[in-house]
Design an enzyme around this catalytic site. Structure first.
Site, PDB file in Angstrom:
ATOM      1  N   CYS A  80       0.565   1.983  -0.974  1.00 31.40           N
ATOM      2  CA  CYS A  80       0.747   0.703  -0.757  1.00 31.40           C
ATOM      3  C   CYS A  80       0.224   0.382   0.676  1.00 31.40           C
ATOM      4  O   CYS A  80       0.904   0.982   1.634  1.00 31.40           O
ATOM      5  CB  CYS A  80       2.085   0.284  -0.972  1.00 31.40           C
ATOM      6  SG  CYS A  80       2.361  -1.518  -0.606  1.00 31.40           S
ATOM      7  N   ARG A 116      14.265   6.388 -10.396  1.00 29.23           N
ATOM      8  CA  ARG A 116      12.976   6.276  -9.450  1.00 29.23           C
ATOM      9  C   ARG A 116      12.152   5.038  -9.964  1.00 29.23           C
ATOM     10  O   ARG A 116      12.002   4.727 -11.205  1.00 29.23           O
ATOM     11  CB  ARG A 116      12.019   7.370  -9.891  1.00 29.23           C
ATOM     12  CG  ARG A 116      10.973   7.565  -8.652  1.00 29.23           C
ATOM     13  CD  ARG A 116      10.088   8.735  -9.034  1.00 29.23           C
ATOM     14  NE  ARG A 116       9.002   9.314  -8.122  1.00 29.23           N
ATOM     15  CZ  ARG A 116       9.116   9.654  -7.148  1.00 29.23           C
ATOM     16  NH1 ARG A 116      10.452  10.136  -6.669  1.00 29.23           N
ATOM     17  NH2 ARG A 116       8.333   9.622  -6.304  1.00 29.23           N
ATOM     18  N   ARG A 135       9.245   2.220  -9.683  1.00 25.99           N
ATOM     19  CA  ARG A 135       7.928   2.094  -9.334  1.00 25.99           C
ATOM     20  C   ARG A 135       7.436   1.149 -10.167  1.00 25.99           C
ATOM     21  O   ARG A 135       7.969   0.776 -11.172  1.00 25.99           O
ATOM     22  CB  ARG A 135       7.171   3.182  -9.944  1.00 25.99           C
ATOM     23  CG  ARG A 135       7.341   4.577  -8.890  1.00 25.99           C
ATOM     24  CD  ARG A 135       7.075   4.181  -7.437  1.00 25.99           C
ATOM     25  NE  ARG A 135       7.197   5.503  -6.492  1.00 25.99           N
ATOM     26  CZ  ARG A 135       8.305   5.702  -5.936  1.00 25.99           C
ATOM     27  NH1 ARG A 135       9.500   4.854  -6.008  1.00 25.99           N
ATOM     28  NH2 ARG A 135       8.517   6.791  -5.140  1.00 25.99           N
ATOM     29  N   GLU A 173      -0.058   2.888 -10.737  1.00 25.72           N
ATOM     30  CA  GLU A 173       1.346   2.919 -10.481  1.00 25.72           C
ATOM     31  C   GLU A 173       1.483   2.791  -8.792  1.00 25.72           C
ATOM     32  O   GLU A 173       0.585   3.424  -8.061  1.00 25.72           O
ATOM     33  CB  GLU A 173       1.895   4.547 -10.767  1.00 25.72           C
ATOM     34  CG  GLU A 173       3.433   4.502 -10.347  1.00 25.72           C
ATOM     35  CD  GLU A 173       3.342   5.708  -9.229  1.00 25.72           C
ATOM     36  OE1 GLU A 173       4.587   6.048  -8.986  1.00 25.72           O
ATOM     37  OE2 GLU A 173       2.470   5.860  -8.575  1.00 25.72           O
TER      38      GLU A 173
END
Length: 430
Positions: A79, A165, A167, A118
């Site tokens: 990112c 987690r 995502r 992802e």
């Protein structure tokens, strides 16, 4: 249609494991770690998969024309700041070294039928001073190259896996595909709750009240002439679920259909190395207790200003009847985020083992420590790999949907060919 794929920013191969389990063939993969001489992840990747079709060069230097044709492009990319500007020659240029632009270049050059990406979930909210701009730039890039795109923020634990987690996954389909054409005429409820890419394997609660809070925006050329205008002016809230087609964007906040909890206890090894135990090291144990405990402390900043720092407490040790917290690259070091468990066999406090972290991400045991690796992989590196990895189990579920989509593409292609043959036969008879 061939089930061929390329894997970008491959790490230790999470996408590849999940998709090859569903019959995909990897025709090219790239893994490059900048600013380091030893390419540890690449060495693990090739030890497990072999060196054929594997690339270990900076993706920025790769000639995109020479990448093999493929049906599916996959990758988990960083990112970053995706802002763009107009050059002196009035062209458009993104920030140098930002890895998203390599994906964009491949889309422009190769036009794969499908894309699966992802990223961390903060992508849809960044940057903080222009919320949603970076994701808006991505959506517009897909639009410019003829793609629809769906996204979903997925917490693995909410779908029956052992790690909390979260995502964002993105699935794009080119306008030449049957899939694209099939969703083009559907409304947002049909796409998000029944017919879209994530709808079958990752079911959401159709009665959840927030589905009524729909955000509809446009990112088409009618609103923004080009990427520069998107970069300069776009700002929007994106919810955890949404799609874009023909420049029209719809997003809603959704809630998963509840799954049975998969507890941390189920992935623990029966015996581990003594070096994982911390109970005999009083200094380390006290440090963990302090870092995980609640606190309100007077501190002084660099300018001499006094302030109070507050922090809530965490469970210590980590509960074994719940999914694990998110594994970070710092796992096993002495810090607040590292897991500490009470071993069910010995009743002593210890860290998670590298194998247990692999299990939390759905990797085979000792995947990050292959016997035929050309270099030594330390335990610290193994934890680092898993902190960067995705949950393979989620990708396997997505592979099921991809197979169904591609099988339908093949059916439609064969049906069209047969129909044309029938028309030709009729002409001859007539």
């Amino acid at each position: 249609m061939k089930k061929t794929m390329i894997e970008l920013f491959a790490g230790v191969g999470g996408f590849r494991i999940g998709l090859e389990a569903n019959g995909f063939e990897t025709v090219w993969a790239n893994q490059w770690e900048p600013s380091t001489k030893m390419q540890h992840a690449y060495e693990v990747y090739t030890a497990n998969f072999g060196e054929e079709n594997a690339s270990n060069v900076d993706i920025n230097e790769v000639n995109k024309e020479k990448i093999p044709d493929h049906t599916l492009l996959v990758g988990g990319f960083p990112c970053q700041d995706y802002s763009v500007a107009r050059t002196k020659a009035q062209g458009i240029q993104g920030k140098k070294g930002v890895l998203w632009w390599n994906i964009s270049e491949i889309l422009k050059e190769k036009r794969p039928k499908f894309v699966l990406l992802e990223n961390v979930d903060r992508l849809i909210k960044s940057p903080s001073d222009q919320r949603g701009r970076d994701f808006g730039i991505m959506l517009r890039s897909f639009l410019d190259y003829g793609y629809s795109i769906e996204w979903r923020v997925i917490n693995a634990a909410e779908y029956g896996f052992a790690q909390r987690r979260r995502r964002v996954f993105m699935f794009a389909a080119h306008e030449s595909t049957t899939y694209y054409k099939s969703i083009q005429e559907k409304n947002h409820n049909d796409i998000l709750f029944r017919d879209g890419f994530f709808a079958d394997q990752f079911k959401i609660d159709s009665d959840y009240e927030s589905k009524k809070k729909v955000v509809n925006i446009s990112i088409s050329p009618n609103m923004y002439a080009d990427l520069v205008e998107v970069s300069d002016n776009f700002k929007s809230k994106f919810h955890n679920t949404g799609f874009m087609i023909n420049g029209k964007v719809t997003s809603i906040d959704t809630k998963p259909v509840e799954h049975e909890i998969y507890p941390l206890r189920k992935i623990l090894e029966k015996s581990v190395n003594e070096n994982l135990y911390i109970d005999k090291n009083e200094k380390k144990l006290d440090r963990f207790k302090y870092m995980k405990g609640s606190k309100r402390e007077k501190r002084v900043d660099k300018n001499g200003y006094e302030y109070y720092y507050s922090e809530g407490g965490m469970s210590f040790p980590d509960p074994l009847d719940r999914p694990a917290r998110t594994i970070l690259t710092s796992e096993s070091s002495v810090n607040r985020s590292t897991h500490v468990v009470e071993d069910p066999e010995t009743k002593r406090l210890r860290l998670l083992s590298p194998v247990e972290c692999e299990r939390l991400n759905g990797f085979p045991d000792d995947w990050t420590n292959p016997k035929n690796c050309n270099i030594t992989i330390t335990e610290r590196k193994r934890y680092f790999f898993m902190g960067n990895a995705l949950v393979v189990s989620l990708v396997k579920k997505m592979g099921i949907t991809l197979n169904n989509i591609i099988d339908n593409e093949e059916y439609e292609e064969n049906f069209t060919i047969l129909s044309k043959d029938d028309e030709t036969s009729d002409e001859k008879v007539g």
